[in-house]
Design a protein around this motif. Structure first.
Motif, PDB file in Angstrom:
ATOM      1  N   TYR A  30       0.830  -1.204   0.000  1.00 40.74           N
ATOM      2  CA  TYR A  30       0.000   0.000   0.000  1.00 40.74           C
ATOM      3  C   TYR A  30       0.872   1.264   0.000  1.00 40.74           C
ATOM      4  N   ARG A  31       1.922   1.243   0.779  1.00 43.68           N
ATOM      5  CA  ARG A  31       2.790   2.426   0.850  1.00 43.68           C
ATOM      6  C   ARG A  31       3.483   2.685  -0.493  1.00 43.68           C
ATOM      7  N   TRP A  32       3.991   1.634  -1.119  1.00 42.72           N
ATOM      8  CA  TRP A  32       4.628   1.806  -2.415  1.00 42.72           C
ATOM      9  C   TRP A  32       3.602   2.219  -3.474  1.00 42.72           C
ATOM     10  N   SER A  33       2.421   1.627  -3.419  1.00 41.24           N
ATOM     11  CA  SER A  33       1.385   1.960  -4.400  1.00 41.24           C
ATOM     12  C   SER A  33       0.969   3.419  -4.289  1.00 41.24           C
ATOM     13  N   MET A  34       0.791   3.902  -3.053  1.00 39.14           N
ATOM     14  CA  MET A  34       0.408   5.297  -2.867  1.00 39.14           C
ATOM     15  C   MET A  34       1.536   6.225  -3.306  1.00 39.14           C
ATOM     16  N   SER A  35       2.766   5.831  -3.057  1.00 36.12           N
ATOM     17  CA  SER A  35       3.906   6.652  -3.470  1.00 36.12           C
ATOM     18  C   SER A  35       3.973   6.781  -4.986  1.00 36.12           C
ATOM     19  N   TRP A  36       3.798   5.661  -5.690  1.00 37.64           N
ATOM     20  CA  TRP A  36       3.842   5.707  -7.149  1.00 37.64           C
ATOM     21  C   TRP A  36       2.628   6.438  -7.715  1.00 37.64           C
ATOM     22  N   PHE A  37       1.480   6.301  -7.064  1.00 34.87           N
ATOM     23  CA  PHE A  37       0.292   7.027  -7.512  1.00 34.87           C
ATOM     24  C   PHE A  37       0.521   8.537  -7.430  1.00 34.87           C
ATOM     25  N   ILE A  38       1.079   8.996  -6.320  1.00 31.96           N
ATOM     26  CA  ILE A  38       1.356  10.426  -6.173  1.00 31.96           C
ATOM     27  C   ILE A  38       2.413  10.860  -7.183  1.00 31.96           C
ATOM     28  N   PHE A  39       3.393   9.995  -7.459  1.00 31.04           N
ATOM     29  CA  PHE A  39       4.390  10.326  -8.480  1.00 31.04           C
ATOM     30  C   PHE A  39       3.730  10.499  -9.847  1.00 31.04           C
ATOM     31  N   GLU A  80       0.753  11.508 -10.355  1.00 29.18           N
ATOM     32  CA  GLU A  80       0.051  12.794 -10.303  1.00 29.18           C
ATOM     33  C   GLU A  80       1.026  13.963 -10.485  1.00 29.18           C
ATOM     34  N   VAL A  81       2.231  13.816  -9.970  1.00 28.23           N
ATOM     35  CA  VAL A  81       3.257  14.838 -10.191  1.00 28.23           C
ATOM     36  C   VAL A  81       3.524  14.983 -11.686  1.00 28.23           C
ATOM     37  N   MET A  82       3.636  13.855 -12.392  1.00 25.58           N
ATOM     38  CA  MET A  82       3.859  13.894 -13.833  1.00 25.58           C
ATOM     39  C   MET A  82       2.658  14.489 -14.564  1.00 25.58           C
ATOM     40  N   PHE A  83       1.458  14.197 -14.077  1.00 24.35           N
ATOM     41  CA  PHE A  83       0.236  14.724 -14.684  1.00 24.35           C
ATOM     42  C   PHE A  83       0.224  16.245 -14.635  1.00 24.35           C
ATOM     43  N   PHE A  84       0.441  16.800 -13.458  1.00 23.81           N
ATOM     44  CA  PHE A  84       0.461  18.253 -13.340  1.00 23.81           C
ATOM     45  C   PHE A  84       1.708  18.852 -13.994  1.00 23.81           C
ATOM     46  N   GLY A 120      -1.977   7.612   4.096  1.00 22.70           N
ATOM     47  CA  GLY A 120      -2.052   7.707   2.646  1.00 22.70           C
ATOM     48  C   GLY A 120      -2.875   8.900   2.199  1.00 22.70           C
ATOM     49  N   ALA A 121      -4.037   9.109   2.845  1.00 25.10           N
ATOM     50  CA  ALA A 121      -4.872  10.268   2.522  1.00 25.10           C
ATOM     51  C   ALA A 121      -4.144  11.569   2.861  1.00 25.10           C
ATOM     52  N   ALA A 122      -3.374  11.556   3.954  1.00 26.81           N
ATOM     53  CA  ALA A 122      -2.617  12.750   4.341  1.00 26.81           C
ATOM     54  C   ALA A 122      -1.524  13.060   3.320  1.00 26.81           C
ATOM     55  N   TRP A 123      -0.838  12.032   2.834  1.00 22.28           N
ATOM     56  CA  TRP A 123       0.168  12.251   1.789  1.00 22.28           C
ATOM     57  C   TRP A 123      -0.468  12.945   0.583  1.00 22.28           C
ATOM     58  N   TYR A 124      -1.603  12.423   0.175  1.00 19.07           N
ATOM     59  CA  TYR A 124      -2.281  12.973  -1.002  1.00 19.07           C
ATOM     60  C   TYR A 124      -2.687  14.419  -0.763  1.00 19.07           C
ATOM     61  N   TRP A 125      -3.204  14.717   0.423  1.00 24.86           N
ATOM     62  CA  TRP A 125      -3.649  16.078   0.713  1.00 24.86           C
ATOM     63  C   TRP A 125      -2.473  17.058   0.724  1.00 24.86           C
ATOM     64  N   HIS A 126      -1.359  16.650   1.278  1.00 20.36           N
ATOM     65  CA  HIS A 126      -0.186  17.519   1.280  1.00 20.36           C
ATOM     66  C   HIS A 126       0.327  17.735  -0.146  1.00 20.36           C
ATOM     67  N   PHE A 127       0.245  16.705  -0.977  1.00 23.43           N
ATOM     68  CA  PHE A 127       0.604  16.874  -2.393  1.00 23.43           C
ATOM     69  C   PHE A 127      -0.285  17.915  -3.059  1.00 23.43           C
ATOM     70  N   VAL A 128      -1.592  17.850  -2.791  1.00 26.47           N
ATOM     71  CA  VAL A 128      -2.528  18.828  -3.346  1.00 26.47           C
ATOM     72  C   VAL A 128      -2.163  20.234  -2.873  1.00 26.47           C
ATOM     73  N   ASP A 129      -1.762  20.368  -1.627  1.00 28.28           N
ATOM     74  CA  ASP A 129      -1.336  21.675  -1.103  1.00 28.28           C
ATOM     75  C   ASP A 129      -0.140  22.225  -1.883  1.00 28.28           C
ATOM     76  N   VAL A 130       0.849  21.364  -2.120  1.00 31.72           N
ATOM     77  CA  VAL A 130       2.065  21.803  -2.808  1.00 31.72           C
ATOM     78  C   VAL A 130       1.746  22.228  -4.244  1.00 31.72           C
ATOM     79  N   VAL A 131       0.891  21.464  -4.921  1.00 34.23           N
ATOM     80  CA  VAL A 131       0.509  21.826  -6.288  1.00 34.23           C
ATOM     81  C   VAL A 131      -0.164  23.192  -6.316  1.00 34.23           C
ATOM     82  N   TRP A 132      -1.025  23.450  -5.324  1.00 34.27           N
ATOM     83  CA  TRP A 132      -1.704  24.745  -5.304  1.00 34.27           C
ATOM     84  C   TRP A 132      -0.722  25.898  -5.123  1.00 34.27           C
ATOM     85  N   LEU A 133       0.306  25.705  -4.307  1.00 36.22           N
ATOM     86  CA  LEU A 133       1.296  26.762  -4.134  1.00 36.22           C
ATOM     87  C   LEU A 133       1.967  27.095  -5.467  1.00 36.22           C
ATOM     88  N   GLY A 134       2.273  26.045  -6.261  1.00 35.06           N
ATOM     89  CA  GLY A 134       2.832  26.283  -7.579  1.00 35.06           C
ATOM     90  C   GLY A 134       1.860  27.022  -8.484  1.00 35.06           C
TER      91      GLY A 134
END
Length: 285
Positions: A82-91, A93-97, A263-277
């Motif tokens: 689960y941890r690796w899957s969530m990490s790659w999923f967020i990665f 999303e980084v490529m998507f944005f 996992g949900a917290a990781w995703y939310w913090h990622f969303v925060d960082v994208v918004w700052l950009g």
């Protein structure tokens, strides 16, 4: 997960209908969205139907995963997966944005200056390479650009505050202060909801008062794609946190085992960082 067994074996779930069901829901939603953008009257209905289908699918998919977790079927190997899957999923999303940020960079720093160079002066003598721009042929109706004040700045404060409240909630859960964790997580979800409401207000203002739409040249298309997809990710993150909050209220997590929360917290913090950009690149520069 509220509990983990120490089995050396890897739990393999039964074949599931959920992936194909989710794919159908996404196909309906995005196909209808494309039709809506192109003026089809049934587009909004299709988008709503696809979204409801997706939510129905996620409800049952989350339910199955929760039942497996609470049934003690997940061990340390599943937790690591689960941890690796969530990490790659967020990665991903980084490529998507990153692709959308790259499109904006290309339009502003490369294509715009090329069109304003001497090579194109005979074709478009009156074109000025300034941003925002409605194109060298001036085919796009006049619009006004978005400014960082007040809504985008307020939304920035809301998302940064939500990241702080989520962190406080996580530390409270790790310290086994369940009620405190629930209260701060509820505050996080509320801040995310406020963000979405203000973004809807901003879109209505852009369409009705600034004449800024998806058809407003490269500026309008990149603005709405970047902020729109980010808003959709805020909605998804808020949905995840809401599910986690309900599970937290029901006592599904312990101080040691709560990866659904993490996992949900990781995703939310990622969303925060994208918004700052977005806030810096789209609204200020």
């Amino acid at each position: 997960m509220s509990g983990q067994n120490d089995s050396p074996y890897y739990f393999v779930p039964h074949p599931s209908r959920h992936p194909i069901s989710a794919s159908i829901g996404i196909l309906i939603m995005l196909g209808s969205l494309a039709s809506w953008i192109n003026g089809e009257s049934w587009g909004p209905i299709g988008v709503a139907a696809g979204l409801l289908w997706m939510l129905f699918t996620l409800w049952h998919w989350f339910g199955d995963a929760i039942a497996e977790s609470e049934g003690g079927m997940y061990g340390k190997r599943v937790d690591k997966s689960y941890r690796w899957s969530m990490s790659w999923f967020i990665f991903s999303e980084v490529m998507f944005f990153g692709a959308f940020f790259g499109a904006l960079f290309y339009a502003r720093q490369i294509a715009l200056h090329q069109l304003g160079s001497l090579d194109y002066k005979l074709i478009w003598p009156d074109f000025a390479a300034v941003w925002p721009n409605n194109g060298p042929a001036a085919l796009v109706s006049h619009f006004r650009a978005m400014t960082p004040w007040p809504v985008p700045t307020i939304n920035t404060a809301l998302l940064l505050s939500s990241g702080a409240t989520l962190t406080v909630s996580h530390h409270a859960l790790r310290d086994d202060h369940r009620n405190k964790a629930i209260a701060w997580l509820a505050a996080t979800v509320l801040l995310g909801l406020c963000f979405l409401c203000l973004q809807i207000f901003e879109y209505v203002h852009a369409y009705n008062e600034l004449n800024l739409t998806l058809a407003s040249g490269i500026y309008g298309s990149t603005f709405f794609l970047l902020t729109g997809f980010h808003g959709f990710h805020v909605f998804l993150g808020g949905t995840m946190l809401t599910v986690v909050m309900v599970r937290l209220i029901r006592g599904h997590f312990t101080a040691e085992h709560h990866f659904a929360f993490e996992g949900a917290a990781w995703y939310w913090h990622f969303v925060d960082v994208v918004w700052l950009g977005l806030y810096v690149v789209v609204y200020w520069l």
